[in-house]
Design a protein around this motif. Structure first.
Motif, PDB file in Angstrom:
ATOM      1  N   THR A 133      -2.687  58.609 -38.353  1.00 27.88           N
ATOM      2  CA  THR A 133      -1.676  58.603 -39.403  1.00 27.88           C
ATOM      3  C   THR A 133      -1.048  57.230 -39.452  1.00 27.88           C
ATOM      4  N   LEU A 134      -0.659  56.797 -40.619  1.00 28.82           N
ATOM      5  CA  LEU A 134       0.053  55.533 -40.765  1.00 28.82           C
ATOM      6  C   LEU A 134       1.443  55.670 -40.143  1.00 28.82           C
ATOM      7  N   ARG A 135       1.720  54.872 -39.136  1.00 29.33           N
ATOM      8  CA  ARG A 135       3.012  54.937 -38.442  1.00 29.33           C
ATOM      9  C   ARG A 135       3.989  53.879 -38.943  1.00 29.33           C
ATOM     10  N   ALA A 136       3.475  52.746 -39.387  1.00 34.64           N
ATOM     11  CA  ALA A 136       4.336  51.691 -39.916  1.00 34.64           C
ATOM     12  C   ALA A 136       3.495  50.763 -40.776  1.00 34.64           C
ATOM     13  N   ARG A 137       4.156  50.156 -41.747  1.00 36.93           N
ATOM     14  CA  ARG A 137       3.448  49.260 -42.664  1.00 36.93           C
ATOM     15  C   ARG A 137       4.441  48.245 -43.212  1.00 36.93           C
ATOM     16  N   VAL A 138       4.063  46.981 -43.158  1.00 35.68           N
ATOM     17  CA  VAL A 138       4.844  45.912 -43.767  1.00 35.68           C
ATOM     18  C   VAL A 138       3.882  45.048 -44.570  1.00 35.68           C
ATOM     19  N   THR A 139       4.129  44.900 -45.841  1.00 36.34           N
ATOM     20  CA  THR A 139       3.264  44.093 -46.697  1.00 36.34           C
ATOM     21  C   THR A 139       4.087  43.527 -47.844  1.00 36.34           C
ATOM     22  N   ARG A 140       3.584  42.434 -48.402  1.00 38.28           N
ATOM     23  CA  ARG A 140       4.276  41.749 -49.504  1.00 38.28           C
ATOM     24  C   ARG A 140       5.713  41.369 -49.146  1.00 38.28           C
ATOM     25  N   THR A 141       5.889  40.966 -47.896  1.00 42.43           N
ATOM     26  CA  THR A 141       7.193  40.493 -47.422  1.00 42.43           C
ATOM     27  C   THR A 141       6.972  39.149 -46.750  1.00 42.43           C
ATOM     28  N   ASP A 142       7.614  38.131 -47.254  1.00 44.46           N
ATOM     29  CA  ASP A 142       7.417  36.779 -46.723  1.00 44.46           C
ATOM     30  C   ASP A 142       8.760  36.139 -46.392  1.00 44.46           C
ATOM     31  N   GLY A 143       8.680  34.949 -45.797  1.00 41.81           N
ATOM     32  CA  GLY A 143       9.887  34.173 -45.540  1.00 41.81           C
ATOM     33  C   GLY A 143      10.768  34.795 -44.479  1.00 41.81           C
ATOM     34  N   PRO A 144      12.063  34.565 -44.582  1.00 48.69           N
ATOM     35  CA  PRO A 144      12.985  35.024 -43.530  1.00 48.69           C
ATOM     36  C   PRO A 144      13.098  36.541 -43.423  1.00 48.69           C
ATOM     37  N   ARG A 145      12.608  37.281 -44.419  1.00 48.72           N
ATOM     38  CA  ARG A 145      12.690  38.741 -44.353  1.00 48.72           C
ATOM     39  C   ARG A 145      11.558  39.355 -43.545  1.00 48.72           C
ATOM     40  N   LEU A 146      10.512  38.573 -43.240  1.00 45.57           N
ATOM     41  CA  LEU A 146       9.316  39.149 -42.609  1.00 45.57           C
ATOM     42  C   LEU A 146       9.599  39.720 -41.225  1.00 45.57           C
TER      43      LEU A 146
END
Length: 201
Positions: A50-63
């Motif tokens: 199962t997908l437990r976490a996902r981060v995408t399309r986030t750049d710069g200081p927010r990454l």
């Protein structure tokens, strides 16, 4: 750059003073910091069945804050990872990854069979690093009792099994990196920097 962290049962293995999942997350954060500063887009997925976490399309200081927030509630799951499904997640993030980093175990040929079978689908379209946090290689100890002999034999077999899996990763077109929990994050970061320096990313 796509980072895939295995959250299945092998991520619960104790290595050093913690569990393998902790070392994988440390490696992911260091790599993400470097890649982001170098101008690369970074994507993260944590997966077992199962997908437990996902981060995408986030750049710069927010990454990095986004990655830390996504990682914080994730715990190792005592189930085998579905590697076909995990690797399929990569395609949902970007159609053209230049580097895919898989943070998983390379301990046992039997346990790694499904993982190794899925690996060529990635190596055809991206440079693939497979990173594993492990304990230090077994040291020779005097054989005083039968228990000592059995323990040393088990450690030597574990070392040979890990070498076989690393070799299989290479035959599948990937690159294996195995290090202690403390050494794994800088080892992966150094390899990323070397690939950038030679124009391979």
């Amino acid at each position: 750059v796509v980072i895939v962290i295995d959250t299945g049962r092998t991520s619960a293995a104790r290595v050093g003073d913690g569990v393998r999942l902790d070392a994988s997350m440390e490696a992911a954060l260091l790599l993400a910091a470097l890649a982001s500063r170098a101008g690369d887009h970074v994507h993260l997925v944590m997966f077992d069945r199962t997908l437990r976490a996902r981060v995408t399309r986030t750049d710069g200081p927010r990454l990095l804050p986004s990655m830390v927030d996504a990682m914080a509630p994730v715990e190792p799951q005592l189930i085998d990872t579905d590697w076909d499904a995990a690797i399929a997640q990569v395609a949902t993030m970007t159609s053209r990854p230049s580097l895919v980093v898989l943070l998983t175990a390379q301990d046992s040929p039997d346990a790694a069979r499904a993982f190794l079978g899925s690996l060529p689908a990635l190596t055809k379209r991206a440079h693939v690093l497979v990173g594993t946090a492990t304990d230090l290689p077994a040291e020779h100890v005097p054989r005083r009792t039968a228990d000592d002999v059995y323990l040393e034999a088990a450690r030597e077999r574990a070392d040979r099994d890990a070498e076989r899996v690393s070799a299989a990763v290479g035959r599948a077109g990937g690159e294996a990196i195995t290090a202690t929990p403390e050494d794994l994050p800088p080892a992966i970061a150094d390899r990323y920097l070397a690939l950038k320096a030679t124009g391979r990313l």
